[in-house]
Design a protein around this motif. Structure first.
Motif, PDB file in Angstrom:
ATOM      1  N   GLY A  83      71.535  54.152  47.630  1.00  0.00           N
ATOM      2  CA  GLY A  83      70.524  54.546  46.665  1.00  0.00           C
ATOM      3  C   GLY A  83      69.827  53.316  46.101  1.00  0.00           C
ATOM      4  O   GLY A  83      70.476  52.348  45.688  1.00  0.00           O
ATOM      5  N   VAL A  84      68.505  53.349  46.095  1.00  0.00           N
ATOM      6  CA  VAL A  84      67.721  52.200  45.623  1.00  0.00           C
ATOM      7  C   VAL A  84      66.555  52.689  44.780  1.00  0.00           C
ATOM      8  O   VAL A  84      66.176  53.863  44.824  1.00  0.00           O
ATOM      9  N   ASP A  85      65.979  51.781  44.034  1.00  0.00           N
ATOM     10  CA  ASP A  85      64.685  52.005  43.399  1.00  0.00           C
ATOM     11  C   ASP A  85      63.621  51.536  44.389  1.00  0.00           C
ATOM     12  O   ASP A  85      63.607  50.354  44.764  1.00  0.00           O
ATOM     13  N   PRO A  86      62.722  52.420  44.861  1.00  0.00           N
ATOM     14  CA  PRO A  86      61.790  52.020  45.918  1.00  0.00           C
ATOM     15  C   PRO A  86      60.948  50.806  45.575  1.00  0.00           C
ATOM     16  O   PRO A  86      60.768  49.914  46.425  1.00  0.00           O
ATOM     17  N   ALA A  87      60.414  50.740  44.349  1.00  0.00           N
ATOM     18  CA  ALA A  87      59.583  49.597  43.987  1.00  0.00           C
ATOM     19  C   ALA A  87      60.395  48.311  44.023  1.00  0.00           C
ATOM     20  O   ALA A  87      59.926  47.273  44.514  1.00  0.00           O
ATOM     21  N   HIS A  88      61.623  48.376  43.519  1.00  0.00           N
ATOM     22  CA  HIS A  88      62.443  47.169  43.483  1.00  0.00           C
ATOM     23  C   HIS A  88      62.815  46.707  44.883  1.00  0.00           C
ATOM     24  O   HIS A  88      62.673  45.529  45.222  1.00  0.00           O
ATOM     25  N   VAL A  89      63.297  47.627  45.717  1.00  0.00           N
ATOM     26  CA  VAL A  89      63.806  47.200  47.020  1.00  0.00           C
ATOM     27  C   VAL A  89      62.687  46.630  47.886  1.00  0.00           C
ATOM     28  O   VAL A  89      62.901  45.674  48.649  1.00  0.00           O
ATOM     29  N   LEU A  90      61.479  47.168  47.754  1.00  0.00           N
ATOM     30  CA  LEU A  90      60.378  46.630  48.552  1.00  0.00           C
ATOM     31  C   LEU A  90      59.842  45.319  47.996  1.00  0.00           C
ATOM     32  O   LEU A  90      59.081  44.630  48.677  1.00  0.00           O
ATOM     33  N   SER A  91      60.255  44.952  46.794  1.00  0.00           N
ATOM     34  CA  SER A  91      59.934  43.620  46.281  1.00  0.00           C
ATOM     35  C   SER A  91      60.960  42.593  46.719  1.00  0.00           C
ATOM     36  O   SER A  91      60.738  41.387  46.579  1.00  0.00           O
ATOM     37  N   VAL A  92      62.082  43.063  47.267  1.00  0.00           N
ATOM     38  CA  VAL A  92      63.184  42.186  47.669  1.00  0.00           C
ATOM     39  C   VAL A  92      63.245  42.028  49.183  1.00  0.00           C
ATOM     40  O   VAL A  92      63.330  40.915  49.706  1.00  0.00           O
ATOM     41  N   ALA A  93      63.203  43.152  49.901  1.00  0.00           N
ATOM     42  CA  ALA A  93      63.342  43.156  51.356  1.00  0.00           C
ATOM     43  C   ALA A  93      61.994  43.403  52.020  1.00  0.00           C
ATOM     44  O   ALA A  93      61.005  43.734  51.360  1.00  0.00           O
ATOM     45  N   ASP A  94      61.983  43.260  53.340  1.00  0.00           N
ATOM     46  CA  ASP A  94      60.755  43.490  54.103  1.00  0.00           C
ATOM     47  C   ASP A  94      60.497  44.966  54.360  1.00  0.00           C
ATOM     48  O   ASP A  94      59.423  45.330  54.847  1.00  0.00           O
ATOM     49  N   GLY A  95      61.468  45.797  54.044  1.00  0.00           N
ATOM     50  CA  GLY A  95      61.280  47.216  54.239  1.00  0.00           C
ATOM     51  C   GLY A  95      62.588  47.952  54.251  1.00  0.00           C
ATOM     52  O   GLY A  95      63.645  47.411  53.899  1.00  0.00           O
ATOM     53  N   VAL A  96      62.524  49.220  54.669  1.00  0.00           N
ATOM     54  CA  VAL A  96      63.671  50.106  54.596  1.00  0.00           C
ATOM     55  C   VAL A  96      63.765  50.949  55.864  1.00  0.00           C
ATOM     56  O   VAL A  96      62.779  51.161  56.570  1.00  0.00           O
TER      57      VAL A  96
END
Length: 388
Positions: A296-309
């Motif tokens: 489970g992630v916060d979409p805005a946060h994870v896309l600011s950290v990684a290149d994608g999902v």
């Protein structure tokens, strides 16, 4: 749409025809396991075996002894199911067939870790340990997972990585002779059963204004009607109903922050170890309180950290939208489809499913799993990718 197929090293090592067969599917990439949990897997086309039993979570390459020397928590080498540098051997053969290789790294899902070091496991409100689920709040466990991510992700020849289980793992877990389906816990009940009460989490709740003993008692009281057969309301409103809004919010604040900071640390460690242009993706669920392989992630946060999902789409493409809706034109949003009919997949509808996923914002495809699928499933995949 770029497509990648998941593969285990044992699907390739010892089968000289495997790389060409995978390339013939029409995929450009393979996501090859480098660190993986215990499993029992079919190899329906391998010339030397039909069943592989990976007895425990292991790295499928030679771990760096200098990195792990003297540490209590360290990865284990695989047994005879993936001896030596099985990852490297498979990666070389796949690259020779023209396929781009990315690593597949399973992190906070490790039953051997829990068996050998019980204190590392999630502990529920009843005091039961989940040996498959390392508690990601514990400093030593976080350091282990971060270093494992960096080492397993950045293998020679790999162009990127996909990090699975980089977050909380909860109650659901396929286990030998599983007998846990007798009570329908629902989404809310699953969350309450995932709350950890190890010493580090108890302190964490305290920093958010909760007494851990009172919280555990509240969880047990809230679940008592569920054990007797009362329905567990779905979604976050159900959790709030069971625990109360303020208490529920405090537990989620602790868990969300714990997961976010681990994700940041692990991705940073991978980037520091990787060459320029190395792609880092997370297997992810856009609902931050969800647990499991798709963290489970916060979409805005994870896309600011990684290149994608990489997003599970077996139940439809709906989970793609919260990620695609962030408006990150450079982000990878990969739709993950099971293409093994015997595991509930539908390779015959892959082309239509992929088109629907693209309409919902998917930029790439992931296909689970080239080694497990039957010949008929693989032929359906070939036809679907050709149609796309």
């Amino acid at each position: 749409m770029k497509a990648s197929a998941f593969v285990y090293p044992w699907d390739v090592v010892g089968d000289p025809e495997a790389p060409a067969r995978i390339a013939a599917l029409g995929v450009e990439q393979v996501t090859l396991a480098a660190a993986y949990h215990s499993t029992r897997a079919l190899t329906p086309r391998h010339p030397r075996h039909r069943v592989v039993t990976a007895e425990y979570a292991a790295v499928l390459y030679p771990a760096d002894d200098a990195r792990w020397r003297g540490r209590e928590l360290r990865p284990h080498a695989a047994g005879d199911w993936a001896p030596g540098d099985a990852f490297g051997t498979a990666a070389g053969a796949l690259a020779d067939a023209g396929l781009e290789v990315h690593t597949w790294v399973v992190l906070a899902h490790n039953s051997r870790l829990g068996a050998e070091h019980p204190h590392t496991s999630v502990v529920n409100a009843y005091g039961d340990r989940y040996p498959w689920a390392p508690c990601i709040a514990q400093p030593a466990t976080r350091a282990y997972l971060t270093d494992l991510a960096a080492e397993a992700a950045v293998r020679p020849g790999a162009r990127g990585t996909e990090l699975e289980s980089l977050g909380w793992y909860g109650f659901p877990h396929l286990h030998a002779h599983d007998k846990t389906g007798g009570v329908g816990l629902g989404d809310a009940g699953q969350y309450l059963m995932a709350l950890c009460f190890c010493p580090d989490c108890r302190q964490g709740y305290g920093r958010h204004g909760l007494d851990a003993g009172d919280l555990a008692a509240a969880v047990r009281a809230a679940l008592e009607p569920v054990w007797r057969g009362a329905p567990s309301d779905g979604g976050w409103p159900g959790v709030e109903k069971l625990l109360g809004e303020e208490t529920a919010a405090a537990t989620r604040a602790w868990r969300d922050d714990t997961a976010r900071t681990l994700q940041e640390a692990a991705v940073r460690a991978v980037r520091e170890a990787a060459p320029d242009g190395f792609q880092v993706l997370l297997h992810a669920d856009p609902v931050s309180y969800h647990c499991g392989a798709n963290a489970g992630v916060d979409p805005a946060h994870v896309l600011s950290v990684a290149d994608g999902v990489v997003v599970p789409c077996a139940g439809g493409p709906g989970l793609l939208e919260p990620f695609a809706g962030q408006g990150r034109a450079d982000a990878v949003v990969a739709a993950n489809f099971t293409v093994v009919s015997g595991m509930g997949g539908s390779p015959g509808t892959l082309a239509a499913d992929a088109r629907r996923a693209r309409e919902r914002g998917a930029t790439e495809l992931r296909l689970y799993h080239a080694g497990l699928a039957s010949d008929g499933d693989l032929e359906a995949v070939r036809a679907a990718l050709a149609a796309l």
